[in-house]
Design a protein around this motif. Structure first.
Motif, PDB file in Angstrom:
ATOM      1  N   ILE A   1     -57.225  63.620  84.257  1.00 13.29           N
ATOM      2  CA  ILE A   1     -57.299  62.646  83.169  1.00 13.29           C
ATOM      3  C   ILE A   1     -56.483  61.427  83.588  1.00 13.29           C
ATOM      4  O   ILE A   1     -55.339  61.566  84.017  1.00 13.29           O
ATOM      5  CB  ILE A   1     -56.732  63.258  81.863  1.00 13.29           C
ATOM      6  CG1 ILE A   1     -57.618  64.423  81.410  1.00 13.29           C
ATOM      7  CG2 ILE A   1     -56.609  62.202  80.765  1.00 13.29           C
ATOM      8  CD1 ILE A   1     -57.030  65.240  80.267  1.00 13.29           C
TER       9      ILE A   1
ATOM     10  N   HIS B   1     -48.389  74.867  85.674  1.00 15.39           N
ATOM     11  CA  HIS B   1     -47.514  73.696  85.565  1.00 15.39           C
ATOM     12  C   HIS B   1     -46.765  73.693  84.232  1.00 15.39           C
ATOM     13  O   HIS B   1     -45.548  73.486  84.187  1.00 15.39           O
ATOM     14  CB  HIS B   1     -48.358  72.422  85.701  1.00 15.39           C
ATOM     15  CG  HIS B   1     -47.600  71.166  85.375  1.00 15.39           C
ATOM     16  ND1 HIS B   1     -46.674  70.610  86.230  1.00 15.39           N
ATOM     17  CD2 HIS B   1     -47.614  70.376  84.271  1.00 15.39           C
ATOM     18  CE1 HIS B   1     -46.154  69.515  85.671  1.00 15.39           C
ATOM     19  NE2 HIS B   1     -46.713  69.353  84.483  1.00 15.39           N
ATOM     20  N   LEU B   2     -47.493  73.937  83.144  1.00 15.61           N
ATOM     21  CA  LEU B   2     -46.870  73.900  81.813  1.00 15.61           C
ATOM     22  C   LEU B   2     -45.794  74.967  81.680  1.00 15.61           C
ATOM     23  O   LEU B   2     -44.723  74.713  81.130  1.00 15.61           O
ATOM     24  CB  LEU B   2     -47.937  74.091  80.721  1.00 15.61           C
ATOM     25  CG  LEU B   2     -48.922  72.931  80.549  1.00 15.61           C
ATOM     26  CD1 LEU B   2     -49.994  73.299  79.530  1.00 15.61           C
ATOM     27  CD2 LEU B   2     -48.212  71.638  80.124  1.00 15.61           C
TER      28      LEU B   2
ATOM     29  N   MET C   1     -58.850  74.747  87.782  1.00 14.22           N
ATOM     30  CA  MET C   1     -58.003  73.717  87.163  1.00 14.22           C
ATOM     31  C   MET C   1     -57.147  74.290  86.038  1.00 14.22           C
ATOM     32  O   MET C   1     -55.970  73.988  85.928  1.00 14.22           O
ATOM     33  CB  MET C   1     -58.919  72.589  86.673  1.00 14.22           C
ATOM     34  CG  MET C   1     -58.217  71.462  85.956  1.00 14.22           C
ATOM     35  SD  MET C   1     -57.863  71.765  84.212  1.00 14.22           S
ATOM     36  CE  MET C   1     -59.269  70.981  83.443  1.00 14.22           C
TER      37      MET C   1
ATOM     38  N   GLU D   1     -54.099  76.168  87.203  1.00 19.71           N
ATOM     39  CA  GLU D   1     -53.091  75.258  87.735  1.00 19.71           C
ATOM     40  C   GLU D   1     -52.358  74.530  86.593  1.00 19.71           C
ATOM     41  O   GLU D   1     -51.137  74.354  86.622  1.00 19.71           O
ATOM     42  CB  GLU D   1     -53.809  74.241  88.639  1.00 19.71           C
ATOM     43  CG  GLU D   1     -52.985  73.766  89.802  1.00 19.71           C
ATOM     44  CD  GLU D   1     -53.682  72.610  90.517  1.00 19.71           C
ATOM     45  OE1 GLU D   1     -52.986  71.717  90.994  1.00 19.71           O
ATOM     46  OE2 GLU D   1     -54.944  72.601  90.567  1.00 19.71           O
ATOM     47  N   ALA D   2     -53.133  74.122  85.594  1.00 20.99           N
ATOM     48  CA  ALA D   2     -52.539  73.418  84.446  1.00 20.99           C
ATOM     49  C   ALA D   2     -51.557  74.336  83.706  1.00 20.99           C
ATOM     50  O   ALA D   2     -50.445  73.935  83.353  1.00 20.99           O
ATOM     51  CB  ALA D   2     -53.634  72.938  83.495  1.00 20.99           C
TER      52      ALA D   2
ATOM     53  N   GLY E   1     -47.811  65.386  85.524  1.00 23.02           N
ATOM     54  CA  GLY E   1     -48.300  66.557  86.254  1.00 23.02           C
ATOM     55  C   GLY E   1     -49.516  67.159  85.582  1.00 23.02           C
ATOM     56  O   GLY E   1     -50.506  67.507  86.230  1.00 23.02           O
ATOM     57  N   LEU E   2     -49.460  67.252  84.267  1.00 20.37           N
ATOM     58  CA  LEU E   2     -50.585  67.809  83.511  1.00 20.37           C
ATOM     59  C   LEU E   2     -51.827  66.920  83.637  1.00 20.37           C
ATOM     60  O   LEU E   2     -52.933  67.410  83.872  1.00 20.37           O
ATOM     61  CB  LEU E   2     -50.195  67.968  82.035  1.00 20.37           C
ATOM     62  CG  LEU E   2     -51.294  68.500  81.114  1.00 20.37           C
ATOM     63  CD1 LEU E   2     -51.668  69.937  81.475  1.00 20.37           C
ATOM     64  CD2 LEU E   2     -50.882  68.412  79.648  1.00 20.37           C
TER      65      LEU E   2
ATOM     66  N   ILE F   1     -53.478  67.288  87.125  1.00 22.03           N
ATOM     67  CA  ILE F   1     -54.208  68.544  87.294  1.00 22.03           C
ATOM     68  C   ILE F   1     -55.503  68.525  86.482  1.00 22.03           C
ATOM     69  O   ILE F   1     -56.552  68.963  86.950  1.00 22.03           O
ATOM     70  CB  ILE F   1     -53.324  69.746  86.867  1.00 22.03           C
ATOM     71  CG1 ILE F   1     -52.138  69.885  87.815  1.00 22.03           C
ATOM     72  CG2 ILE F   1     -54.139  71.034  86.846  1.00 22.03           C
ATOM     73  CD1 ILE F   1     -51.030  70.783  87.301  1.00 22.03           C
ATOM     74  N   ALA F   2     -55.438  67.994  85.271  1.00 23.30           N
ATOM     75  CA  ALA F   2     -56.610  67.982  84.395  1.00 23.30           C
ATOM     76  C   ALA F   2     -57.557  66.831  84.727  1.00 23.30           C
ATOM     77  O   ALA F   2     -58.588  66.678  84.082  1.00 23.30           O
ATOM     78  CB  ALA F   2     -56.165  67.895  82.941  1.00 23.30           C
TER      79      ALA F   2
ATOM     80  N   LEU G   1     -58.369  71.977  77.126  1.00 22.33           N
ATOM     81  CA  LEU G   1     -58.784  71.640  78.495  1.00 22.33           C
ATOM     82  C   LEU G   1     -59.985  72.469  78.936  1.00 22.33           C
ATOM     83  O   LEU G   1     -60.555  72.225  79.999  1.00 22.33           O
ATOM     84  CB  LEU G   1     -57.623  71.886  79.480  1.00 22.33           C
ATOM     85  CG  LEU G   1     -56.365  71.037  79.288  1.00 22.33           C
ATOM     86  CD1 LEU G   1     -55.295  71.457  80.301  1.00 22.33           C
ATOM     87  CD2 LEU G   1     -56.669  69.553  79.442  1.00 22.33           C
TER      88      LEU G   1
END
Lengths: 165, 80
Positions: free
Chosen positions: A38, B8-9, B1, B4-5, A31-32, A35-36, B63
């Motif tokens: 990568i 999620h975390l 982004m 959103e990241a 998931g990370l 989103i990033a 990030l």
């Protein structure tokens, strides 16, 4: 169940549970990465009594950071995500882009070299602060060279001291 | 982004994932990401000795393309 069987049940790693840990961790990390933006493939494995999740063929982003600090942070969060889903404390190991393998080789060489220095000088030698994962590799390399070592100081500044025979 | 990241975390580690809200704003030196969680989850996202908060900040700064990212952790009902 005999006593021997009970003992095995207690000590043998629960493979299904470790595989489940890997699944939860892989979802969280995937998931990370999505989103990033990568790219990377996620491999899952079990080594001894812990789940190992490795992100390989990584393209884009730096998820390792100086001295692996970003990697350690993601591992920490991933363990918490596993704990939330499974209710079990996780010792899961995360690797990204082969960082841990490279580090393992470097630290093994360092441990061997410092053990040789200490044998020659007869003086104890303190190393730089390291993570528990890193100290373990150094301790093992020093032991393989026939010397003893200890950890001193407080996390996150704990460090290995190699002792003369 | 980044929002959103972070969402999620954080959602992955709290009990009340539906209550997680992330808002971003700009400040002169970079960006602020404001995370609001259920009051029962605040301790969890901070962690013992601030460990979890530190991990979240480390990942978000990695990030953030070299620009400073501040992460504020708040209880859902906290006024700002």
């Amino acid at each position: 169940m005999t006593e021997a069987e009970k003992e095995t049940a207690k000590t043998a790693p629960d493979l299904a549970a470790l595989e489940q840990e890997g699944e939860v961790a892989a979802d969280y990390i995937e998931g990370l990465l999505d989103i990033a933006d990568i790219d990377g493939d996620i491999d899952m494995d079990v080594e001894g009594d812990r789940a190992v999740v490795s992100v390989v063929d990584v393209k884009g982003g730096d998820l390792v950071g100086a001295n692996g600090e970003v990697l350690e942070a993601i591992q920490e969060l991933t363990r918490l995500a596993v704990h939330r889903q499974t209710g079990q404390r996780s010792r899961l190991m995360l690797d990204i882009g082969g960082y841990r393998d490279r580090r393992r080789t470097e630290l093994r060489d360092l441990g061997t070299k410092v053990a040789a220095d200490v044998k020659r000088s007869g003086e104890p030698k303190a190393l730089q602060p390291m993570t528990p994962f890193e100290r373990k590799i150094v301790h093992d390399a020093v032991a393989a060279a026939g010397l003893r070592s200890e950890s001193e100081g407080e996390e996150p500044r704990r460090f290995v001291v190699v002792l003369p025979a | 982004m980044l929002e959103e990241a972070l969402e999620h975390l954080v959602k992955g580690i709290v009990e009340h994932s539906d209550d997680v809200q992330v808002h971003a704003r700009r400040i002169r030196s970079g960006r602020v990401l404001e995370v609001r969680v259920h009051p029962d989850d605040l301790g969890k996202v901070i962690g013992r000795g601030g460990r979890t908060a530190k991990a979240l900040r480390t990942v978000m700064n990695a990030l953030g393309d070299g620009k400073y990212v501040r992460v504020d952790l708040l209880d859902l009902n906290e006024a700002r």
